[in-house]
Design a protein around this motif. Structure first.
Motif, PDB file in Angstrom:
ATOM      1  N   LEU A  21       0.913  -1.223  -0.173  1.00 30.83           N
ATOM      2  CA  LEU A  21      -0.286   0.072  -0.164  1.00 30.83           C
ATOM      3  C   LEU A  21       0.890   1.202  -0.003  1.00 30.83           C
ATOM      4  CD1 LEU A  21      -2.694  -0.865   2.357  1.00 30.83           C
ATOM      5  CD2 LEU A  21      -2.830  -1.406   0.518  1.00 30.83           C
ATOM      6  N   ARG A  26      -0.115   1.340  -5.404  1.00 36.90           N
ATOM      7  CA  ARG A  26      -0.728   1.167  -3.987  1.00 36.90           C
ATOM      8  C   ARG A  26      -2.481   1.086  -4.571  1.00 36.90           C
ATOM      9  NH1 ARG A  26       2.173   6.191  -3.890  1.00 36.90           N
ATOM     10  NH2 ARG A  26       0.884   7.882  -4.572  1.00 36.90           N
ATOM     11  N   GLU A  27      -2.538   2.109  -5.795  1.00 37.10           N
ATOM     12  CA  GLU A  27      -4.403   2.118  -5.904  1.00 37.10           C
ATOM     13  C   GLU A  27      -4.715   0.518  -6.517  1.00 37.10           C
ATOM     14  OE1 GLU A  27      -6.759   4.167  -5.814  1.00 37.10           O
ATOM     15  OE2 GLU A  27      -5.246   6.029  -4.606  1.00 37.10           O
ATOM     16  N   TRP A  30      -4.274  -1.851  -3.799  1.00 33.97           N
ATOM     17  CA  TRP A  30      -5.651  -1.674  -2.546  1.00 33.97           C
ATOM     18  C   TRP A  30      -7.218  -2.638  -3.658  1.00 33.97           C
ATOM     19  CZ3 TRP A  30      -7.679  -1.717   2.212  1.00 33.97           C
ATOM     20  CH2 TRP A  30      -8.684  -0.391   2.292  1.00 33.97           C
TER      21      TRP A  30
END
Length: 486
Positions: A21, A26-27, A30
């Motif tokens: 993350l 990270r997007e 997630w």
């Protein structure tokens, strides 16, 4: 455990849990964790096997996600140019190394699962990301219901802890709401068009950050008006035999039969419930922030609607036209002769002479009139109750006591009688449906104390007290916890 008795976050979760993350992708990580949670490990997913899922099922789900969300940025261990299967296995290994997934070998099969602690942490993060408007009514109803179970003997310290946690979360939500409203306005002001500003204002400000039942907070039948009942139940738990029963429950379920730890947990729960006394402060500050935000939004919309559209474009076009226009077209449309001349100036404005006025004859008052006027002023002052008068009157009776009942209030003068009448009025108003309103002018006379009506369930003849001047219902004046600590 730290010095204050609170566990640190990194002693509970794996050390590298936040690695994916905090990466450039990270997007994507997630979104992928959310899909795996919904499909395999979340409350909406089917009951997972006790030994976990085959690794191939997890990597196949990752492959399906990569088919719809591609490409990823270049990152160590995840190569966008590799085959779909290799990339899915690389992401799986990244999750396993970080601690999001755990892999066990059962015979010749590799089984993957998510440990309960990590699953609970991911559920908390998802709830935080999907947080919507706060509904105060539902939270207050839940707090009152939990405390009612405790008072009725149908629940123990677990219900009290739940009510205390909900009260703390409610106050924290209202406290952060003001900061959210203040931070939202500069972001909305950067909208390029008026339509974009209006759309973001109603979609984000009203739909996402607003209290869901804000319009009903000031109604008399709103559950928030029953917070006095919640505080009364907390006081009942503190001062009756319920305290001993809850202490026994905490000793039994706290482990080790530690008396000091049971006392600490009970005091913490009651203290958090009594913090609801401060909810008026949070709501008052929130009202001020919302009014200021509304004024700024209306001013911005008014400016956008009144100002010419694309003013900078019009100015650049006019300057470009002046630079390329012939000299004859730039002449001013004025008559010949000097533009600035003494004869063209406006004559000075003559201020008219004031009309002479004759003063009226002043008749000095007689000594009797002066005496009557002074007596009238003293009568009005004796009947006027100010916060200072109320503080002096209560200070005589609450100097060393936590509370005093109406029988103990002395009446030695007209000022004392008026202060007693004011306290009686506050007690009667606090007992009516909806409680004492926040905008009640009498509420500003008291700081740090609360007036409660006693024997509310009895008949008027039984609950009345005659002090020689008034025959009125009995009431109690007690200090508020926040004022004692201050």
């Amino acid at each position: 455990m730290t010095e204050n008795g609170r566990s640190t976050l990194f002693s509970l979760v794996p050390a590298g849990l936040f690695g994916p993350l905090a990466s450039p992708n990270r997007e994507h990580y997630w979104q992928l964790l959310g899909r795996l949670f919904d499909e395999f490990f979340g409350p909406d997913a089917p009951m997972p096997p006790s030994h976990g899922f085959p690794r191939r099922e997890i990597t196949a789900a990752i492959e399906r996600y990569l088919l719809t969300d591609d490409p990823w940025e270049d990152e160590e261990g995840v190569t966008p140019g590799a085959s779909l299967n290799l990339r899915a296995n690389a992401i799986y290994e990244r999750f396993r190394a970080a601690g999001w997934l755990r892999q066990d070998r059962i015979g010749a099969r590799e089984m993957a699962t998510m440990v309960p602690l990590v699953r609970q942490f991911l559920s908390t993060l998802i709830d935080f990301a999907e947080h919507g408007p706060t509904y105060v009514a539902a939270k207050v109803r839940s707090i009152e219901s939990q405390l009612q179970f405790v008072v009725d003997g149908k629940a123990g310290g677990d219900a009290l802890d739940e009510a205390a946690d909900q009260a703390r979360r409610l106050l924290a939500s209202l406290s952060s709401m003001s900061l959210t409203v203040r931070d939202l306005m500069p972001e909305l002001s950067r909208a390029e068009t008026t339509a974009q500003f209006a759309r973001q204002w109603f979609e984000r400000y009203v739909g996402e950050f607003f209290i869901g039942d804000y319009a009903d907070l000031h109604r008399g039948d709103h559950p928030l008006a029953r917070r006095s009942s919640i505080l009364s139940m907390a006081q009942q738990i503190e001062s009756t035999g319920l305290r001993a029963r809850l202490l026994a429950w905490y000793r039994e379920h706290g482990g080790g039969s530690d008396e000091a730890r049971a006392e600490q947990r009970l005091a913490r729960g009651l203290r958090r419930v009594r913090e609801l006394e401060r909810i008026d402060e949070y709501l008052g500050r929130l009202d001020d922030d919302i009014r200021q935000a509304n004024r700024r939004a209306l001013a911005f919309l008014d400016y956008r609607l009144r100002a010419p559209d694309k003013l900078d474009v019009l100015l650049r076009r006019a300057c470009r036209g002046v630079r390329h226009a012939p000299p004859d077209t730039l002449r001013l449309p004025v008559a010949p002769a000097a533009l600035m001349d003494e004869s063209r100036l406006r004559p000075p404005r003559q201020k008219p002479q004031p009309i002479p006025r004759s003063a009226n004859a002043v008749q000095p008052p007689t000594p009797e009139q002066l005496a009557r006027l002074a007596l009238l002023r003293r009568m009005k002052r004796a009947r006027l109750v100010t916060p200072e008068d109320m503080a002096r009157y209560l200070g005589r009776h609450l100097d060393a006591a936590e509370s005093v009942e109406s029988e103990g209030l002395e009446i030695e003068s007209i000022a004392d009688l008026r202060a007693y009448q004011t306290l009686l009025t506050l007690a009667l108003r606090s007992h009516r449906i909806g409680g004492l309103r926040r905008d009640d002018p009498l509420n500003r006379l008291l700081r740090g104390v609360r007036v409660e009506l006693l024997d509310a369930g009895q008949s008027p003849d039984d609950r009345c007290h005659d002090n020689g001047w008034l025959r009125a219902p009995r009431f109690r004046v007690r200090r508020v916890a926040a004022a004692r600590h201050a």
